[in-house]
Design a protein around this motif. Structure first.
Motif, mmCIF file in Angstrom:
data_model
loop_
_atom_site.group_PDB
_atom_site.id
_atom_site.type_symbol
_atom_site.label_atom_id
_atom_site.label_comp_id
_atom_site.label_asym_id
_atom_site.label_seq_id
_atom_site.Cartn_x
_atom_site.Cartn_y
_atom_site.Cartn_z
ATOM 1 N N ARG A 41 -8.723 -2.424 -3.594
ATOM 2 C CA ARG A 41 -9.734 -3.130 -4.396
ATOM 3 C C ARG A 41 -10.982 -2.268 -4.587
ATOM 4 O O ARG A 41 -11.566 -2.223 -5.681
ATOM 5 N N GLU A 42 -11.381 -1.564 -3.540
ATOM 6 C CA GLU A 42 -12.566 -0.704 -3.643
ATOM 7 C C GLU A 42 -12.337 0.419 -4.652
ATOM 8 O O GLU A 42 -13.222 0.746 -5.455
ATOM 9 N N LEU A 43 -11.142 1.011 -4.609
ATOM 10 C CA LEU A 43 -10.837 2.086 -5.559
ATOM 11 C C LEU A 43 -10.850 1.568 -6.996
ATOM 12 O O LEU A 43 -11.324 2.258 -7.913
ATOM 13 N N GLY A 44 -10.318 0.333 -7.171
ATOM 14 C CA GLY A 44 -10.337 -0.238 -8.513
ATOM 15 C C GLY A 44 -11.760 -0.416 -9.034
ATOM 16 O O GLY A 44 -12.038 -0.156 -10.217
ATOM 17 N N GLU A 45 -12.667 -0.857 -8.169
ATOM 18 C CA GLU A 45 -14.059 -1.032 -8.584
ATOM 19 C C GLU A 45 -14.708 0.308 -8.920
ATOM 20 O O GLU A 45 -15.468 0.432 -9.897
ATOM 21 N N LEU A 46 -14.421 1.329 -8.097
ATOM 22 C CA LEU A 46 -14.974 2.662 -8.371
ATOM 23 C C LEU A 46 -14.440 3.222 -9.691
ATOM 24 O O LEU A 46 -15.175 3.882 -10.439
ATOM 25 N N PRO A 82 -9.612 10.528 0.001
ATOM 26 C CA PRO A 82 -8.408 9.697 0.110
ATOM 27 C C PRO A 82 -8.356 9.009 1.465
ATOM 28 O O PRO A 82 -8.885 9.526 2.447
ATOM 29 N N PRO A 83 -7.735 7.863 1.544
ATOM 30 C CA PRO A 83 -7.701 7.121 2.801
ATOM 31 C C PRO A 83 -7.006 7.909 3.897
ATOM 32 O O PRO A 83 -6.031 8.612 3.649
ATOM 33 N N GLY A 84 -7.502 7.819 5.137
ATOM 34 C CA GLY A 84 -6.959 8.540 6.283
ATOM 35 C C GLY A 84 -6.007 7.688 7.070
ATOM 36 O O GLY A 84 -5.763 6.530 6.769
ATOM 37 N N PRO A 85 -5.430 8.252 8.161
ATOM 38 C CA PRO A 85 -4.446 7.523 8.966
ATOM 39 C C PRO A 85 -4.984 6.253 9.594
ATOM 40 O O PRO A 85 -4.230 5.342 9.879
ATOM 41 N N ALA A 86 -6.300 6.197 9.843
ATOM 42 C CA ALA A 86 -6.851 5.006 10.495
ATOM 43 C C ALA A 86 -6.759 3.777 9.616
ATOM 44 O O ALA A 86 -6.960 2.669 10.069
ATOM 45 N N ALA A 123 -5.357 8.596 -5.573
ATOM 46 C CA ALA A 123 -5.770 7.822 -4.407
ATOM 47 C C ALA A 123 -4.919 6.556 -4.261
ATOM 48 O O ALA A 123 -4.537 6.171 -3.153
ATOM 49 N N LYS A 124 -4.612 5.912 -5.380
ATOM 50 C CA LYS A 124 -3.801 4.697 -5.334
ATOM 51 C C LYS A 124 -2.394 5.000 -4.832
ATOM 52 O O LYS A 124 -1.831 4.267 -4.002
ATOM 53 N N GLN A 125 -1.805 6.115 -5.299
ATOM 54 C CA GLN A 125 -0.459 6.474 -4.843
ATOM 55 C C GLN A 125 -0.442 6.760 -3.346
ATOM 56 O O GLN A 125 0.513 6.392 -2.653
#
Length: 297
Positions: free
Chosen positions: A270-275, A254-258, A289-291
């Motif tokens: 967009r990257e998650l959608g492609e995956l 999942p995406p981090g604070p950075a 991950a999207k939430q």
């Protein structure tokens, strides 16, 4: 096209651009005469007004904050004869001035021009190269370098080092203070990582402007330099983001604070959608991950 011609100058408007040409009347200030004709795009305007008096009136343009490097550098301290955004109107031309005002206002309304601040200069600033002598020195600017040269009135401690050259890339700002009464002003160049509280009289990065001689042209140098510095309201460049390490399963974490930067989060979506479309992420993993990203946005 709307046009108004006065001794103080001529203003024309073609629906997209206002052209402000200074007149030759003795009341036209030195700065306006030196600056010459200004082409002001409609997008730079916040409004226009007409003030009427018994003998004469005045047209005033109000620019959006941050649209003009001259206004930003001078901070509203230009005196009346030097302000290029004012035009003295004779009383018998009020009808023409009213028509001109309505034409500009209608265009602002039709084009839905916002009146709020901008994040980039919409005017180019004074033309280059530029060289002005005033106070205790001469300042020249060619777009890349500022050169300061001293005269015989300069303090010895300041003049001892000789002429000084500053790269525009090393500057983080410019500070113009006009002389007021007998109080001296200055034009100071703010060098990155070299703050100083030394009076302009002794600062080798500043020209002292004497109160008994009102010379406004150093404001043009300040504006020319300001136009080539990063806009103060421009969004800061986002630092490069590194992809988070993948867990042992090979799926992205999942995406981090950075990644809280808005644009970075959109890219991540967009990257998650492609995956997800390629089958690497399951429906449940994609939803979680999207939430997480949407919460950070």
């Amino acid at each position: 096209m709307a046009e108004i011609i006065q001794k103080d100058g001529t203003w024309t408007f073609d629906g997209e651009t206002l052209r402000l040409t200074p007149g030759r009347d003795k009341n036209v200030g030195l700065l306006r005469r030196t600056l010459g004709e200004l082409a002001v795009p409609l997008e730079a305007l916040a409004g226009i007004s007409l003030e009427q008096g018994k003998r004469s009136g005045r047209l005033r343009l109000r620019l959006r904050d941050g649209a003009d490097p001259l206004l930003h550098a001078t901070g509203g301290r230009l005196t009346e004869p030097h302000d290029p955004y004012q035009l003295i109107v004779e009383s018998d031309r009020y009808g023409v001035a009213e028509y001109f005002t309505e034409e500009v206002r209608t265009a602002l309304l039709l084009e839905q021009i916002p009146s709020g601040p901008v994040t980039a200069y919409l005017l180019p600033g004074p033309p280059l190269p530029l060289s002005v002598s005033a106070g205790d020195g001469t300042v020249s600017f060619d777009g890349e370098r500022v050169r300061l040269e001293w005269n015989w009135k300069t303090e010895d401690a300041k003049a001892a080092a000789g002429p000084r050259t500053l790269a525009a890339a090393d500057l983080e700002g410019v500070d113009w203070q006009p002389a007021a009464g007998l109080e001296n002003g200055h034009l100071r160049f703010l060098v990155r990582h070299a703050p100083t509280k030394v009076p302009a009289k002794y600062d080798p990065n500043a020209v002292e402007l004497w109160g008994f001689k009102k010379d406004p042209l150093m404001a043009l140098v300040a504006a020319a330099v300001q136009a080539r510095l990063p806009h103060p309201s421009a969004p800061a460049a986002a630092p490069a983001l590194e992809a988070p390490p993948a867990p042992e399963s090979g799926r992205p974490a999942p995406p981090g604070p950075a990644e809280d930067d808005h644009d970075a989060l959109l890219r991540r979506l967009r990257e998650l959608g492609e995956l997800h479309r390629s089958g690497i992420l399951t429906d449940e993993e994609f939803t979680l991950a999207k939430q997480a990203i949407l919460k950070r946005m």
